[in-house]
Scaffold this motif. Sequence first.
Motif, PDB file in Angstrom:
ATOM      1  N   GLY A  37      -9.682   6.840   8.329  1.00  0.00           N
ATOM      2  CA  GLY A  37      -9.542   7.510   7.043  1.00  0.00           C
ATOM      3  C   GLY A  37      -8.111   7.635   6.569  1.00  0.00           C
ATOM      4  N   CYS A  38      -7.963   8.204   5.384  1.00  0.00           N
ATOM      5  CA  CYS A  38      -6.644   8.354   4.771  1.00  0.00           C
ATOM      6  C   CYS A  38      -6.683   9.531   3.795  1.00  0.00           C
ATOM      7  N   ASN A  39      -5.589  10.304   3.763  1.00  0.00           N
ATOM      8  CA  ASN A  39      -5.540  11.465   2.853  1.00  0.00           C
ATOM      9  C   ASN A  39      -4.670  11.208   1.631  1.00  0.00           C
ATOM     10  N   ASN A  40      -4.183   9.992   1.468  1.00  0.00           N
ATOM     11  CA  ASN A  40      -3.081   9.819   0.516  1.00  0.00           C
ATOM     12  C   ASN A  40      -3.457   9.551  -0.941  1.00  0.00           C
ATOM     13  N   PHE A  41      -4.556   8.957  -1.191  1.00  0.00           N
ATOM     14  CA  PHE A  41      -4.994   8.696  -2.563  1.00  0.00           C
ATOM     15  C   PHE A  41      -3.928   7.999  -3.416  1.00  0.00           C
ATOM     16  N   CYS A  42      -3.401   6.905  -2.919  1.00  0.00           N
ATOM     17  CA  CYS A  42      -2.550   6.075  -3.772  1.00  0.00           C
ATOM     18  C   CYS A  42      -3.434   5.664  -4.947  1.00  0.00           C
ATOM     19  N   SER A  43      -2.865   5.623  -6.145  1.00  0.00           N
ATOM     20  CA  SER A  43      -3.730   5.570  -7.333  1.00  0.00           C
ATOM     21  C   SER A  43      -4.440   4.225  -7.525  1.00  0.00           C
ATOM     22  N   TYR A  44      -4.048   3.211  -6.748  1.00  0.00           N
ATOM     23  CA  TYR A  44      -4.681   1.892  -6.887  1.00  0.00           C
ATOM     24  C   TYR A  44      -5.692   1.626  -5.762  1.00  0.00           C
ATOM     25  N   CYS A  45      -5.815   2.561  -4.829  1.00  0.00           N
ATOM     26  CA  CYS A  45      -6.500   2.226  -3.565  1.00  0.00           C
ATOM     27  C   CYS A  45      -7.836   2.945  -3.415  1.00  0.00           C
ATOM     28  N   ILE A  46      -8.814   2.229  -2.935  1.00  0.00           N
ATOM     29  CA  ILE A  46     -10.176   2.764  -2.802  1.00  0.00           C
ATOM     30  C   ILE A  46     -10.419   3.350  -1.403  1.00  0.00           C
ATOM     31  N   VAL A  47      -9.501   3.068  -0.470  1.00  0.00           N
ATOM     32  CA  VAL A  47      -9.753   3.415   0.937  1.00  0.00           C
ATOM     33  C   VAL A  47     -10.136   4.885   1.172  1.00  0.00           C
ATOM     34  N   PRO A  48      -9.391   5.871   0.605  1.00  0.00           N
ATOM     35  CA  PRO A  48      -9.775   7.267   0.902  1.00  0.00           C
ATOM     36  C   PRO A  48     -11.195   7.602   0.433  1.00  0.00           C
ATOM     37  N   TYR A  49     -11.672   6.895  -0.594  1.00  0.00           N
ATOM     38  CA  TYR A  49     -13.021   7.171  -1.098  1.00  0.00           C
ATOM     39  C   TYR A  49     -14.090   6.607  -0.171  1.00  0.00           C
TER      40      TYR A  49
ATOM     41  N   GLY B 174      -4.513   2.187  12.140  1.00  0.00           N
ATOM     42  CA  GLY B 174      -4.881   3.343  11.327  1.00  0.00           C
ATOM     43  C   GLY B 174      -4.387   3.073   9.918  1.00  0.00           C
ATOM     44  N   GLN B 175      -5.001   3.685   8.917  1.00  0.00           N
ATOM     45  CA  GLN B 175      -4.533   3.457   7.549  1.00  0.00           C
ATOM     46  C   GLN B 175      -3.124   4.000   7.396  1.00  0.00           C
ATOM     47  N   ASN B 176      -2.815   5.063   8.144  1.00  0.00           N
ATOM     48  CA  ASN B 176      -1.484   5.651   8.087  1.00  0.00           C
ATOM     49  C   ASN B 176      -1.190   6.261   9.456  1.00  0.00           C
TER      50      ASN B 176
ATOM     51  N   SER C  45       2.333   1.982   8.506  1.00  0.00           N
ATOM     52  CA  SER C  45       3.164   3.167   8.417  1.00  0.00           C
ATOM     53  C   SER C  45       3.394   3.528   6.968  1.00  0.00           C
ATOM     54  N   HIS C  46       3.138   4.773   6.606  1.00  0.00           N
ATOM     55  CA  HIS C  46       3.466   5.206   5.242  1.00  0.00           C
ATOM     56  C   HIS C  46       4.904   5.726   5.254  1.00  0.00           C
ATOM     57  N   PRO C  47       5.761   5.209   4.362  1.00  0.00           N
ATOM     58  CA  PRO C  47       7.178   5.626   4.388  1.00  0.00           C
ATOM     59  C   PRO C  47       7.354   7.142   4.296  1.00  0.00           C
TER      60      PRO C  47
ATOM     61  N   ASN D 210       1.445   7.278  -6.900  1.00  0.00           N
ATOM     62  CA  ASN D 210       1.263   8.447  -6.029  1.00  0.00           C
ATOM     63  C   ASN D 210       1.718   8.156  -4.600  1.00  0.00           C
ATOM     64  N   ARG D 211       2.861   7.450  -4.504  1.00  0.00           N
ATOM     65  CA  ARG D 211       3.343   7.103  -3.168  1.00  0.00           C
ATOM     66  C   ARG D 211       4.211   8.197  -2.538  1.00  0.00           C
ATOM     67  N   LYS D 212       4.695   9.112  -3.356  1.00  0.00           N
ATOM     68  CA  LYS D 212       5.435  10.288  -2.858  1.00  0.00           C
ATOM     69  C   LYS D 212       6.780   9.965  -2.197  1.00  0.00           C
TER      70      LYS D 212
HETATM   71  S1  SF4 Z   1      -2.679   2.377   0.184  1.00  0.00           S
HETATM   72 FE1  SF4 Z   1      -2.798   3.083   2.322  1.00  0.00          FE
HETATM   73  S2  SF4 Z   1      -1.872   5.118   2.256  1.00  0.00           S
HETATM   74 FE2  SF4 Z   1      -2.430   4.636   0.141  1.00  0.00          FE
HETATM   75  S3  SF4 Z   1      -4.487   5.440  -0.139  1.00  0.00           S
HETATM   76 FE3  SF4 Z   1      -4.734   3.307   0.472  1.00  0.00          FE
HETATM   77  S4  SF4 Z   1      -4.986   3.400   2.694  1.00  0.00           S
HETATM   78 FE4  SF4 Z   1      -4.141   5.393   2.068  1.00  0.00          FE
END
Ligand code: SF4
Length: 484
Positions: A197-209, A241-243, A278-280, A317-319
Amino acid sequence: MNRDTQLRKGIYVEAEETARQRQFMNEVREINHQYETEHGKKKLYYIQTYGCQMNENDSERLAGMLTEMGFAEARVRDESHLIIFNTCCVREHAESKVYGHLGGLKKLKDENPDLIIAVCGCMMQQPEVVEHIKKSYRHVDIIFGTHNLHTFPELLYRVLATGKTVVDVWDSTGMIAEDLPIERKDGVKAWVTVMYGCNNFCSYCIVPYVRGRERSRSMESIINEVRMLGQQGYKEVTLLGQNVNSYGKDLNDGTSFAKLLYELNKIEQIERIRFTTSHPKDLSDELIYAIRDCNKVCKHLHLPVQAGSTKVLKEMNRKYTKEQYLDLVDRIRKNIPGIAITTDIIVGFPGETEEDFLDTLDVVEKVRFDSAFTFMYSKRTGTPAAKRPDQVPEEVKKERFERLLEVQNRISREINELLLGTTVEILVEGPSKNDINTFTGRTTTNKIVNFKGNRELMGKIVTVRIDKVQTFSLEGTLEETAEK
Ligand code: SF4
């Protein structure tokens, strides 16, 4: 509260659930045993995997369970008794491919009604996809999702016992089922998922959903798995891991990814440890020191920047800002001289101007990435960025993509050219795809090196002199084998 509700809430203990699924494996094995006795051969399975290494690792789990249930892997898809599509939904293109393949299987199912077709993976976590498959691909027998991959033996048993279609997709689960079988194809390198899983919700990414919130495996279970891999002869592990940088935060007991690396570094038989991604924003000094101090942790960091413009990064939303990313790279390089840094870059994110794109090129020139996975932004339904009205025209994206590629390829080649005439240590992975006398290995910095060798070198660390460089690989001559 019934069992399913308990499981979905993560109340069931993992060992209990594993034991339950093992019972179903035994039931299916019994059925398959009868088939084997009657026909003198095992039933065959075929898994088609799309997407990332985490999906590949999930497929290894499916393969492990299937072997335990008495199946053997098919060489040809159409000879199988069970076909599984482990899907990915990061790109819409991959989704269309799955629909194409599913459509193509209708004829096979008509000819052989006993054939079982299963679909799983990220695509199935989208209710509209499941509805579409149920309606338009009625020959599919099993639909399940990423959160209940471990229940596959039970679902398969239900299909075999009733002949009815089974659809079971969990929204989420707090549970990680440990100790289920896994079958790895590679004998030298192994993937080990450390968190889901992932908690980051980058605005282009479907993974957290589709993969849910971050859930870390216990340090103990990961250490045990890696120790076992070492005993089985594996030399390299890649922690997935996603992050991975936020590994352990959800365990609330002081566990961190850095601590995990220090522990894994003590495992004798393992020579190399890699990890991705790795998320920066989460890369701590503690982790930088762990990479520096652990001799088995490879000196390579995949650190997706995604864009160079601070404005675009905010909208993604990369923070982190452009400057923070550059500072981080400086800190990493000061602490770990010679480390290779690779990245992911998206061009043509909605609203990206020429000026924003020049910021991306600026970051690429300043950091000098060893290599980069570059993508043209493509809409992912269900994400905030897909709804934006200021989409960048395709031809502009393409033009920027080519300019980026030209710069990055030049830099990759220049970095590789520095290695010409030097000797490097590589872990030998196996023969190259095109020539059985040519073998491939990687440096600690993740550079691919091809050289003339033999099978006995597989899994060994050898020294190779670099004779020729290309943009994406190096060629060399074997100098010596370091017996380990
Ligand atoms: S790009 Fe990576 S860090 Fe961002 S929401 Fe998707 S899986 Fe999570």
